[in-house]
Design an enzyme around this catalytic site. Structure first.
Site, short mmCIF file in Angstrom:
data_model
loop_
_atom_site.label_atom_id
_atom_site.label_comp_id
_atom_site.label_asym_id
_atom_site.label_seq_id
_atom_site.Cartn_x
_atom_site.Cartn_y
_atom_site.Cartn_z
CB SER A 36 -8.87 -5.23 -3.03
OG SER A 36 -9.36 -4.24 -3.26
CB THR A 37 -13.17 -7.81 -4.56
OG1 THR A 37 -12.98 -7.86 -3.12
CG2 THR A 37 -12.82 -9.53 -5.22
CD GLU A 38 -13.21 -4.91 -1.16
OE1 GLU A 38 -12.04 -5.30 -1.26
OE2 GLU A 38 -14.40 -6.10 -1.14
CG HIS A 79 -0.63 2.18 -9.37
ND1 HIS A 79 -0.77 1.69 -7.91
CD2 HIS A 79 -1.61 3.02 -9.53
CE1 HIS A 79 -1.88 2.16 -7.50
NE2 HIS A 79 -2.36 2.97 -8.25
CD1 TRP A 95 -13.23 -5.06 -8.90
CD2 TRP A 95 -12.14 -4.40 -10.98
NE1 TRP A 95 -12.41 -6.01 -9.30
CE2 TRP A 95 -11.68 -5.79 -10.79
CE3 TRP A 95 -12.07 -3.96 -11.96
CZ2 TRP A 95 -11.18 -6.64 -11.56
CZ3 TRP A 95 -11.21 -4.59 -13.01
CH2 TRP A 95 -10.84 -6.03 -12.96
CG ASN A 124 2.04 1.38 -5.20
OD1 ASN A 124 2.90 1.52 -4.64
ND2 ASN A 124 1.37 0.68 -6.00
N GLY A 125 -0.13 5.19 -4.49
CA GLY A 125 -0.90 6.66 -4.73
C GLY A 125 -0.35 7.90 -3.97
CD1 TRP A 146 7.15 6.79 -2.64
CD2 TRP A 146 6.82 6.79 -4.87
NE1 TRP A 146 8.31 6.96 -3.18
CE2 TRP A 146 8.12 6.95 -4.95
CE3 TRP A 146 6.20 7.16 -6.23
CZ2 TRP A 146 9.06 7.07 -5.89
CZ3 TRP A 146 7.00 7.21 -7.46
CH2 TRP A 146 8.52 7.10 -7.03
CG ASP A 164 -2.15 0.97 1.09
OD1 ASP A 164 -2.49 1.32 -0.08
OD2 ASP A 164 -2.48 1.39 2.06
CG LEU A 184 3.47 -20.41 -4.17
CD1 LEU A 184 3.22 -20.73 -5.55
CD2 LEU A 184 2.43 -21.37 -3.28
C1 IPE Z 1 -5.34 -2.58 -0.09
O1 IPE Z 1 -5.28 -1.01 -0.10
C2 IPE Z 1 -5.24 -3.40 -1.19
C3 IPE Z 1 -4.09 -3.65 -2.23
C4 IPE Z 1 -2.65 -3.30 -1.43
C5 IPE Z 1 -4.32 -4.41 -3.20
P1 IPE Z 1 -6.27 -0.24 -0.54
O2 IPE Z 1 -5.41 0.97 -0.67
O3 IPE Z 1 -7.32 -0.71 -1.35
O4 IPE Z 1 -6.67 -0.32 0.83
P2 IPE Z 1 -7.73 0.71 1.73
O5 IPE Z 1 -8.75 1.31 1.01
O6 IPE Z 1 -6.78 1.61 2.18
O7 IPE Z 1 -8.53 0.01 2.79
C1 IPE Z 2 -1.70 0.21 -3.21
O1 IPE Z 2 -1.27 1.48 -3.26
C2 IPE Z 2 -1.99 -0.53 -4.75
C3 IPE Z 2 -3.47 -0.72 -4.74
C4 IPE Z 2 -4.04 -0.74 -3.93
C5 IPE Z 2 -3.75 -1.28 -6.11
P1 IPE Z 2 -2.46 2.72 -3.34
O2 IPE Z 2 -2.95 2.89 -4.77
O3 IPE Z 2 -3.72 2.01 -2.65
O4 IPE Z 2 -2.12 3.80 -2.83
P2 IPE Z 2 -2.34 4.80 -1.54
O5 IPE Z 2 -3.08 3.92 -0.53
O6 IPE Z 2 -3.89 5.64 -2.30
O7 IPE Z 2 -1.53 5.75 -1.29
MG MG Z 3 -4.02 2.27 -0.28
#
Ligand code: IPE
Ligand code: IPE
Ligand code: MG
Length: 239
Positions: free
Chosen positions: A71-73, A43, A75, A28-29, A31, A26, A137
């Site tokens: 994640s499933t969320e 990303h 999307w 990336n955004g 950063w 978690d 794995l």
């Molecule tokens: C968790 O991160 C999912 C992944 C790292 C793929 P999110 O950024 O989606 O989680 P929330 O929304 O902060 O709970």
């Molecule tokens: C995790 O980083 C990657 C995915 C959930 C795909 P985020 O994209 O959630 O980054 P933040 O949490 O918004 O910084």
């Molecule tokens: Mg995140």
């Protein structure tokens, strides 16, 4: 300047207590935002970190690693961001197909893969089969949700004719079947939650949270998480 050998850090010694590490990648955004760049930039740097950490974990004596990639969320995010993540994933698979002979990694995709195109699914299945004999794995969780996994497992067991299930049945029907439960789950990015990751498998996992954002996460940070893990006492409900 001469290289100071005393400062060279040895990789951690891994024993049977630590077989499987899982990462919630978690941050990336944030950063990217910190750098005045679009989230997609984060990303693509995160994808580089994933390659680096995957190779590092494969080299230190672990059996297995799982990463939460989508994640499933997730999307719910803007289409452009989702498309970038899917593009990075597809690129990674192609790269793995090309470099498969050299790597010691069995690559497996976990999650509800039915939503992906037949071509992409075919590629994922092919690389899984072609690398199945490798010693380490690496599970990549995409369109993965812990709740979805359990519902999917129950439906699979019902379809097999089961009218009641045991813990063992569920262990065989979940996406990570055959892989030991994670001993250590690391979440980067500073949030203290599981976000629907490995709900069943994490029953007795040790958690390690760090403020480091995923694109900045390094092998040194893995070593720190491992040291913290070895300082814990796992009691499993005993004394
Ligand atoms: C968790 O991160 C999912 C992944 C790292 C793929 P999110 O950024 O989606 O989680 P929330 O929304 O902060 O709970
Ligand atoms: C995790 O980083 C990657 C995915 C959930 C795909 P985020 O994209 O959630 O980054 P933040 O949490 O918004 O910084
Ligand atoms: Mg995140």
């Amino acid at each position: 300047m001469l290289f100071n050998k005393r400062k060279a850090k040895k990789p951690p010694v891994i024993d049977g207590r630590l077989r499987h590490i899982a990462f919630i990648m978690d941050g990336n955004g944030r950063w990217a935002t910190e750098r005045g760049m679009p989230r997609e930039y984060g990303h693509s740097h995160g994808a580089e970190t994933f390659r680096k950490i995957g190779r590092y974990c494969a080299s230190i004596g672990l059996q297995c690693m799982t990463v939460y990639a989508f994640s499933t969320e997730n999307w719910k995010r803007p289409k452009r961001e989702v498309d970038t993540i899917m593009g990075l994933l597809s690129h990674y698979i192609d790269e793995c197909v090309r470099g498969m002979e050299q790597e010691q990694i069995h690559l497996r995709f976990i999650g509800n893969l039915e939503v992906f195109s037949p071509e992409l699914r075919e590629k994922m299945e092919k690389i899984d089969r072609a690398t199945a004999h490798k010693p380490f794995l690496l599970n990549v969780a995409i369109n993965y949700g812990g709740r979805e996994e359990l519902v999917h497992a129950c439906n699979r067991l019902i379809a097999e004719g089961k009218t009641s299930v045991t813990e063992e049945d569920i262990c065989h029907a979940i996406y990570t079947a055959g892989c030991p439960d994670p001993d250590l789950i690391v979440r980067t990015g500073g949030d203290l939650r599981t976000s629907n990751f490995l709900l069943w498998q994490s029953a007795y996992a040790e958690y390690y949270f760090t403020d480091v954002l995923w694109p900045d996460f390094s092998p040194k940070d893995v070593d720190q998480a491992i040291s913290a893990f070895y300082a814990r006492k796992r009691r499993y409900g005993g004394v």
